[in-house]
Design a protein around this motif. Structure first.
Motif, mmCIF file in Angstrom:
data_model
loop_
_atom_site.group_PDB
_atom_site.id
_atom_site.type_symbol
_atom_site.label_atom_id
_atom_site.label_comp_id
_atom_site.label_asym_id
_atom_site.label_seq_id
_atom_site.Cartn_x
_atom_site.Cartn_y
_atom_site.Cartn_z
ATOM 1 N N LEU A 54 -55.334 84.008 -24.551
ATOM 2 C CA LEU A 54 -54.664 83.051 -23.403
ATOM 3 C C LEU A 54 -53.475 82.559 -24.138
ATOM 4 C CD1 LEU A 54 -56.177 81.891 -20.635
ATOM 5 C CD2 LEU A 54 -57.548 83.426 -22.534
ATOM 6 N N ARG A 55 -52.464 83.400 -23.975
ATOM 7 C CA ARG A 55 -51.036 83.220 -24.317
ATOM 8 C C ARG A 55 -50.082 84.017 -23.603
ATOM 9 N NH1 ARG A 55 -53.499 79.940 -26.553
ATOM 10 N NH2 ARG A 55 -53.503 79.216 -28.766
ATOM 11 N N GLY A 56 -48.825 83.654 -23.431
ATOM 12 C CA GLY A 56 -48.127 84.408 -22.621
ATOM 13 C C GLY A 56 -46.655 83.786 -22.279
ATOM 14 N N GLY A 57 -45.921 84.205 -21.389
ATOM 15 C CA GLY A 57 -44.488 83.958 -20.942
ATOM 16 C C GLY A 57 -44.805 82.666 -19.955
ATOM 17 N N THR A 58 -45.433 82.980 -18.719
ATOM 18 C CA THR A 58 -45.413 82.044 -17.573
ATOM 19 C C THR A 58 -47.043 81.954 -17.191
ATOM 20 O OG1 THR A 58 -43.408 83.131 -16.778
ATOM 21 C CG2 THR A 58 -44.753 81.817 -15.118
ATOM 22 N N LEU A 59 -47.297 80.525 -16.996
ATOM 23 C CA LEU A 59 -48.618 80.285 -16.269
ATOM 24 C C LEU A 59 -48.347 79.504 -14.990
ATOM 25 C CD1 LEU A 59 -51.657 78.581 -17.822
ATOM 26 C CD2 LEU A 59 -50.422 77.162 -16.250
ATOM 27 N N ILE A 60 -49.079 79.925 -14.097
ATOM 28 C CA ILE A 60 -49.040 79.297 -12.671
ATOM 29 C C ILE A 60 -50.350 78.430 -12.377
ATOM 30 C CG2 ILE A 60 -48.960 79.735 -10.227
ATOM 31 C CD1 ILE A 60 -47.348 82.088 -10.740
ATOM 32 N N ASP A 61 -50.072 77.046 -12.186
ATOM 33 C CA ASP A 61 -51.203 76.224 -11.867
ATOM 34 C C ASP A 61 -51.219 76.389 -10.048
ATOM 35 O OD1 ASP A 61 -52.892 74.402 -11.299
ATOM 36 O OD2 ASP A 61 -51.909 72.608 -12.423
ATOM 37 N N VAL A 62 -52.567 76.683 -9.679
ATOM 38 C CA VAL A 62 -52.752 76.939 -8.264
ATOM 39 C C VAL A 62 -53.599 75.714 -7.733
ATOM 40 C CG1 VAL A 62 -53.721 78.315 -6.468
ATOM 41 C CG2 VAL A 62 -52.508 79.462 -8.568
ATOM 42 N N GLY A 63 -52.818 75.000 -6.976
ATOM 43 C CA GLY A 63 -53.650 73.784 -6.324
ATOM 44 C C GLY A 63 -53.800 72.792 -7.427
ATOM 45 N N CYS A 64 -52.516 72.366 -7.871
ATOM 46 C CA CYS A 64 -52.551 71.366 -9.010
ATOM 47 C C CYS A 64 -52.957 69.801 -8.659
ATOM 48 C CB CYS A 64 -51.295 71.486 -9.803
ATOM 49 S SG CYS A 64 -49.655 71.103 -8.490
ATOM 50 N N GLY A 65 -52.682 69.735 -7.328
ATOM 51 C CA GLY A 65 -52.918 68.214 -6.957
ATOM 52 C C GLY A 65 -52.014 67.436 -7.694
ATOM 53 N N PRO A 66 -52.081 66.208 -7.862
ATOM 54 C CA PRO A 66 -51.149 65.257 -8.175
ATOM 55 C C PRO A 66 -51.424 65.061 -9.851
ATOM 56 C CG PRO A 66 -52.950 63.973 -7.580
ATOM 57 C CD PRO A 66 -53.291 65.487 -7.334
ATOM 58 N N THR A 67 -52.386 66.344 -10.557
ATOM 59 C CA THR A 67 -52.844 65.886 -11.883
ATOM 60 C C THR A 67 -52.197 66.867 -13.049
ATOM 61 O OG1 THR A 67 -54.461 67.683 -11.703
ATOM 62 C CG2 THR A 67 -55.017 65.321 -11.140
ATOM 63 N N ILE A 68 -52.055 66.381 -14.182
ATOM 64 C CA ILE A 68 -51.570 67.358 -15.460
ATOM 65 C C ILE A 68 -52.642 67.629 -16.365
ATOM 66 C CG2 ILE A 68 -49.437 66.305 -15.236
ATOM 67 C CD1 ILE A 68 -50.155 64.787 -18.034
ATOM 68 N N TYR A 69 -53.734 66.967 -16.361
ATOM 69 C CA TYR A 69 -54.842 67.218 -17.569
ATOM 70 C C TYR A 69 -55.086 68.579 -17.631
ATOM 71 C CZ TYR A 69 -58.350 68.548 -13.897
ATOM 72 O OH TYR A 69 -59.099 69.337 -12.976
ATOM 73 N N GLN A 70 -55.214 69.444 -16.511
ATOM 74 C CA GLN A 70 -55.664 70.853 -16.715
ATOM 75 C C GLN A 70 -54.350 71.657 -17.489
ATOM 76 O OE1 GLN A 70 -54.757 69.015 -14.088
ATOM 77 N NE2 GLN A 70 -53.208 70.557 -12.731
ATOM 78 N N LEU A 71 -53.150 70.953 -17.502
ATOM 79 C CA LEU A 71 -52.001 71.871 -18.261
ATOM 80 C C LEU A 71 -51.750 71.438 -19.764
ATOM 81 C CD1 LEU A 71 -49.438 71.563 -15.361
ATOM 82 C CD2 LEU A 71 -50.942 73.505 -15.874
ATOM 83 N N LEU A 72 -52.608 70.389 -20.172
ATOM 84 C CA LEU A 72 -52.444 69.679 -21.570
ATOM 85 C C LEU A 72 -52.577 70.815 -22.675
ATOM 86 C CD1 LEU A 72 -53.413 66.136 -20.572
ATOM 87 C CD2 LEU A 72 -51.019 66.880 -21.296
ATOM 88 N N SER A 73 -53.800 71.420 -22.404
ATOM 89 C CA SER A 73 -54.196 72.209 -23.386
ATOM 90 C C SER A 73 -53.248 73.681 -23.280
ATOM 91 C CB SER A 73 -55.589 72.659 -23.372
ATOM 92 O OG SER A 73 -56.296 71.572 -23.954
ATOM 93 N N ALA A 74 -53.165 73.976 -21.805
ATOM 94 C CA ALA A 74 -52.558 75.359 -21.383
ATOM 95 C C ALA A 74 -51.112 75.238 -21.895
ATOM 96 C CB ALA A 74 -52.549 75.331 -19.870
ATOM 97 N N CYS A 75 -50.313 74.112 -22.152
ATOM 98 C CA CYS A 75 -48.943 74.106 -22.250
ATOM 99 C C CYS A 75 -48.594 74.758 -23.857
ATOM 100 C CB CYS A 75 -48.072 72.920 -22.028
ATOM 101 S SG CYS A 75 -48.388 71.523 -23.403
ATOM 102 N N GLU A 76 -49.660 74.808 -24.589
ATOM 103 C CA GLU A 76 -49.531 74.904 -26.113
ATOM 104 C C GLU A 76 -49.146 76.462 -26.145
ATOM 105 O OE1 GLU A 76 -48.909 72.855 -28.372
ATOM 106 O OE2 GLU A 76 -49.366 71.427 -27.113
ATOM 107 N N GLY A 77 -49.669 77.293 -25.313
ATOM 108 C CA GLY A 77 -49.776 78.794 -25.370
ATOM 109 C C GLY A 77 -48.663 79.445 -24.170
ATOM 110 N N PHE A 78 -47.909 78.746 -23.317
ATOM 111 C CA PHE A 78 -47.171 79.264 -22.364
ATOM 112 C C PHE A 78 -45.735 78.746 -22.730
ATOM 113 C CE2 PHE A 78 -51.446 80.366 -21.216
ATOM 114 C CZ PHE A 78 -51.277 81.630 -20.757
ATOM 115 N N GLN A 79 -44.808 79.475 -22.100
ATOM 116 C CA GLN A 79 -43.308 79.328 -22.311
ATOM 117 C C GLN A 79 -42.806 78.373 -20.820
ATOM 118 O OE1 GLN A 79 -41.895 79.204 -25.295
ATOM 119 N NE2 GLN A 79 -44.025 80.266 -25.540
ATOM 120 N N GLU A 80 -43.309 78.733 -19.904
ATOM 121 C CA GLU A 80 -42.931 78.149 -18.663
ATOM 122 C C GLU A 80 -43.933 78.092 -17.806
ATOM 123 O OE1 GLU A 80 -40.284 79.243 -14.745
ATOM 124 O OE2 GLU A 80 -40.813 80.680 -16.184
#
Length: 264
Positions: A54-80
């Motif tokens: 679970l690492r790489g260049g780009t991550l797309i969040d589909v249907g993020c709503g107004p939230t960031i909680y789902q990206l807090l752990s994700a942002c460690e492994g992706f560049q964009e």
């Protein structure tokens, strides 16, 4: 549950992101009780983004709503990170936090909780900065379209994440299956899908507004994911015990799948 499925028009007209965040995304409620649903989801997302690959260049969040909680752990492994949502008010609310504007929701307690899961609660400011730098775009999407970001075409990403979205966006199982095929085109072959889905839910409510959800079960979700060209790598159901009149939620499914085929 509402008599008629609450479609995109209702979300555009009636979904209030600030009320939604205040209702569901504080670590404790107004009586000081812990928000077990949120904490459970934060632990699940942390666990999934700790898995191999679970690492790489780009991550797309589909249907993020107004939230960031789902990206807090994700942002460690992706560049964009590219965040997608249907409603303008949700995208605007998210951008308020990303740009550190006045009136943005205070995610600090949630960020600190995730940093604690990751081993260092004091790195919360660093985590916030990392996420704001990596979240480059916030775009409109409609998951029911063959190209969800039409008229924009995005290069396929290394990973897509979708949390608490598809069950609210799909009126029936046929739509759910076609929507998964639509979003599968957003991820590269060999890339990953990370999902958090509520089971078997028929509605959620806040601020005197009730929103529909599609009744789903674990095997149905897994079959739909496989039908969209993915191989399920991780699937875990956690029961949700607190009786909560705001939602008909019995369990939460956390799922990671790897894209292994093109669907035409």
């Amino acid at each position: 549950a509402p008599a008629v499925f609450t479609g995109t028009y209702i979300y555009q007209q009636s979904f209030d992101p600030q009320e939604y965040l205040n209702e569901f995304y504080r670590l404790s409620d107004s009586w000081g009780q812990p928000n077990t649903f949120l904490m459970q989801n934060l632990r699940s997302v942390f666990k999934m983004f700790s898995l191999d690959g679970l690492r790489g260049g780009t991550l797309i969040d589909v249907g993020c709503g107004p939230t960031i909680y789902q990206l807090l752990s994700a942002c460690e492994g992706f560049q964009e990170i590219i965040a997608l949502d249907y409603t303008g008010q949700n995208r605007r609310e998210l951008e308020k936090w990303l740009k550190n504007e006045a009136g943005a929701f205070d995610w600090k307690p949630v960020v600190k909780y995730v940093c604690e899961l990751e081993g260092d609660r004091e790195k919360w400011a660093e985590k916030e900065e990392k996420l704001t730098k990596k979240a480059r775009q916030v775009l409109k999407c409609d998951v029911t379209k063959a190209n969800p970001t039409d008229p924009v075409s995005l290069p396929p990403a290394d990973c897509i994440v979708s949390t608490l979205c598809l069950e609210a966006a799909c009126k029936d199982l046929t739509t759910f299956c076609s929507t998964l095929r639509n979003i599968s085109a957003l991820v590269k072959l060999g890339g990953h899908l990370v999902m958090v889905t509520i089971l078997p839910e028929t509605y959620y409510a806040f601020h005197k507004q009730v929103f529909s959800c599609l009744y789903l079960e674990k095997n149905v979700v897994e079959e739909a994911v496989e039908g969209a060209g993915f191989e399920v790598k991780f699937s875990e159901v956690q029961t949700y015990l607190p009786s909560d009149i705001r939602t008909a939620c019995e369990a939460v499914l956390s799922l990671v799948a790897r894209r292994c085929a093109s669907i035409t």
